[in-house]
Each structure stands twice: as C-alpha cells, then as structure tokens.
Design an enzyme around this catalytic site. Sequence first.
Site, short mmCIF file in Angstrom:
data_model
loop_
_atom_site.label_atom_id
_atom_site.label_comp_id
_atom_site.label_asym_id
_atom_site.label_seq_id
_atom_site.Cartn_x
_atom_site.Cartn_y
_atom_site.Cartn_z
N LYS A 52 -0.94 6.41 27.40
CA LYS A 52 -0.88 6.99 26.16
C LYS A 52 -2.31 7.63 25.72
O LYS A 52 -3.06 7.02 25.98
CB LYS A 52 -0.58 5.73 25.07
CG LYS A 52 -0.46 6.19 23.39
CD LYS A 52 0.04 4.93 22.82
CE LYS A 52 0.20 5.53 21.35
NZ LYS A 52 0.72 4.39 20.45
N SER A 127 4.55 4.73 17.63
CA SER A 127 3.79 5.68 17.94
C SER A 127 3.73 6.16 19.25
O SER A 127 3.51 7.42 19.82
CB SER A 127 2.26 5.59 17.38
OG SER A 127 1.68 4.78 17.94
N SER A 151 4.62 -0.06 17.68
CA SER A 151 4.75 0.97 18.47
C SER A 151 4.79 0.98 19.84
O SER A 151 4.88 2.08 20.53
CB SER A 151 3.21 1.66 18.30
OG SER A 151 3.01 2.32 17.09
N1 GLN Z 1 4.87 2.58 12.74
C1 GLN Z 1 3.62 1.89 12.42
C2 GLN Z 1 2.87 2.63 11.55
O1 GLN Z 1 2.76 3.62 11.29
C3 GLN Z 1 3.26 1.19 13.46
C4 GLN Z 1 2.38 2.00 14.24
C5 GLN Z 1 1.71 1.31 15.60
O2 GLN Z 1 2.29 0.26 16.03
N2 GLN Z 1 0.69 1.77 16.19
O3 GLN Z 1 1.61 2.07 11.43
#
Ligand code: GLN
Length: 448
Positions: A52, A127, A151
């Site tokens: 990532k 994400s 994410s």
């Molecule tokens: N969707 C969540 C956010 O927007 C979690 C994102 C994540 O786990 N990095 O913060």
Amino acid sequence: TKQTFANMKQTDQTTQAFLNLNEDEAVRTAQEIDKAGIDPENLLSGIPVAIKDNLVTKGLTTTAASKMLENFKPIYSATAVEKLAAKQTINVGKTNMDEFAMGGSTENSAFKVTTNAWDKTKVPGGSSGGSAAAVASGQVPLALGSDTGGSIRQPASFNGVVGMKPTYGRVSRWGLIAFGSSLDEIGPITRSVKDNAVALSAIAGHDDHDLTTSTKEVPDFAAELNEKTTVKGMKIGLPKEFIGEGVDEDVKNAVLAAADKYRELGATVDEVSLPHNKYGVAAYYIIASSEASSNLQRFDGIRYGYRADDVKNLEDVYVKSRSEGFGDEVKRRIMLGTYSLSAGFYDAYFKKAAKVRTLIIRDFQKVMEDHDFIMGPVAPTVAFSIGAEISDPMTMYMNDILTIPVNLAGLPGMSIPAGFSNGMPIGLQLIGKPFDEETLYKAGYVFE
Ligand code: GLN
C-alpha cells in the site's frame, strides 16, 4: 517475476490497482534470490508482494495517493516492508488507496480510480482498495494494507479475499505514514487464510523504532491450520447490533449461515450485546481526525513533497502548499480535528469521544470474558457503485460502523469471504481477544 509483471500490466488495465510498478528492482531482486537459492523452509521465498502506498519504500516513490507527496522518494523502508524483504519476497509495486488512508472506496485517491475485481463498475472498498483488488484480481498473492477504521477488512470483504487487522501493537508502524496513530495497524491481504497467517508471522514483532509494539512472542500462525475441527468447544458471540437495522438481508443471512457452520463443528454461538457500538463512528471521526490533524502538520510545503510556486512569504508557502496539495476529504478531516482539539471545544468533543472509546473497550472486554471470539459482518452491504457515495461523506462514514469499534478497542479483526449477494462477495468478520490472532485464523480456516 517477469511473468507476474506481464500479467499485472494486462490485468491492471481494468483494475487500476497500482500507482507505481517496481519492475527493474523486482527483477534484480528475483535474480539475486535465484543466485542465493530458494530456501525450501521459507514459504515466502520468491513471492511477489504489493505494498500500500502509505508504507514508505526506500528509493521507490511513495505518495499515500496524495498530490502532496507526488514525487516523494523515501530514504528508508517501513519495518513491515523490510521484514517481508528479509523473507525473500519481491516488492512488485505500490497500490492505490484513499488519500492518506482517509476513505472507504479508494475514490479519494488523487491519481486514479481502482475498480472492484468482481465488477468494474463497483468500488474496491478502501482505503486499501488497491491492495485488495490486486490480490483478488490474481495479480499478487499477498499485499500489505493498513487499517485505521476498517481499511483492510472492508476492501478485503468487497473483493472476496482475506484481510487481517492485527492487534494494535502486533506489527510495527515504523514507516507507515501516520493517520490516526492510536488506531493505525498494518496487516496482510491474501487469497487464503493460511497465506495470511504465514504473512502475519513474517511482519509481526517488537521493533525498537515503534515503542507501541509488543514484546510478546510471535507465534507461527500457520502451524496449526491443518484441520477444520479446531473450533470444537469454542464459544462464539454474535452481537445483536451487528445483524440489526441497516444490515443488508443477504449479508445477515451469510453471517447466520456461518454461525450454523460453527455450530455444526461443535462450537456454540450465542447472541451478545455491544451496546455502545452505535457511538463508534461518531467517536472515531473525532479521535481519528484529531490525530490526523496533528500528524499531517508535517506536510508544510517545506519538508516533503509538494510546494506551491508563486508565494510571497513563509505563511503563503504553508497555506498555498496545503491548499493545493491536500484533497477535499483530507481538508475536511483536518478542519474537524483542529476544531475538536481547540481550547474551547476539547472537553465537549475530544474528551467526550475518549470516554466513549473506553465504554466501547469495556463492552468488548465483557463479551470476551466468556467468549473465544466475536463474529459478525464486516460491512452492512456489499461493494457499491463507483460514484454512488463519494459526494455524501456521512453515508460513506457509516459503512465502517462494524469495523471502527475494533480499532477503537485495539483488537484483532479479520475479514474472510462468506458468500455472495448479486454476484458480489460478502465478508465475515471475526474479532478476537488482544494478541489472539491465532484463534481467528483457526476460525477462518473453517471456510478455506
Ligand atoms: N473509512 C475510514 C475512514 O475514512 C477508515 C479508513 C482507514 O481504516 N484507514 O477513516
């Protein structure tokens, strides 16, 4: 490795999972491994892995999918990346994500739209959408993701692959571009539970560079994954809040079918309650945004990446670089975070959210007193259409209602494929006691 790249280039025309390929270096690494000889004991030797793009990789552009870091070449690699390299894996490239990991669809990337591996009109989740889509589309067998509020688990669920968010402190965050430091955790995304277990054993462990990492011994997580009867006698909790209102019928039924499977194998599944779960999203958006607003101060137009031209003075450098370098969602979080931390509002927002967090932790502790693990869905729905939710942040935030509490409590959580709804994969979430990823792997292996 050359074949992997040929396949990746073909598949990625549709999937768009990668931001940056590492072809020359990967081929060089493969040649070195050929020369050194594959160690038959090392299951990871020669395996292509994707990383990532919020994990720094020495000499390889790392952007966190932000214009702010468009040309940023780190001078060191994240510990998790180093540990995988030490196992003779081959880093084939960096995967797309929501900018600075803020989002749940990968649509917040400043650079490209990644598509779901099962349907190119659907989001891959986020994400870590690039990592999950890269694995699900058969480009790589292993990718690293990060999970602050879901994410790893949500994109794994949306793409029908296995994603593990380990216990907070299990994997070093050194070299992970920080979002919410008390929530962030790195973990593997793979096609099988066993692969995932092998990968976690490789990246976990204490690191002097991250003093929140535990000194607990790292088990060989894959060692006992040979039979599916190990759940016999286990006590499993199914929170009623996890299959209640707002959860899609097909998703609910997939979870109930999984519960039946566990019962068949000699486990008990009973209804439990996590009464404060419903406050998780609200508390998370205060805590995560507050931490993000602090972590993102370092992107000032001077130390890293993007710098606006046409500036008159120092303040102008900051203001213009940050205005032009950050996307809308990131700015929204910075505003929310600085507001909730500001002197007049700290008690009303941050402090209150911190108290709610404690209540959520206690809910889990209570259930775990007499249960081995908790099961439920990963997300209330399967993958939605590209463009469907991106202009409605509140709807997007609610997708994480079942994953966020796990980060607030620092627990391990895993997503495993558990059926389909209209051709799209459904993920089953397994939540464990602190540092008990082992039980989750055993329970996940039942569905392998
Ligand atoms: N969707 C969540 C956010 O927007 C979690 C994102 C994540 O786990 N990095 O913060």
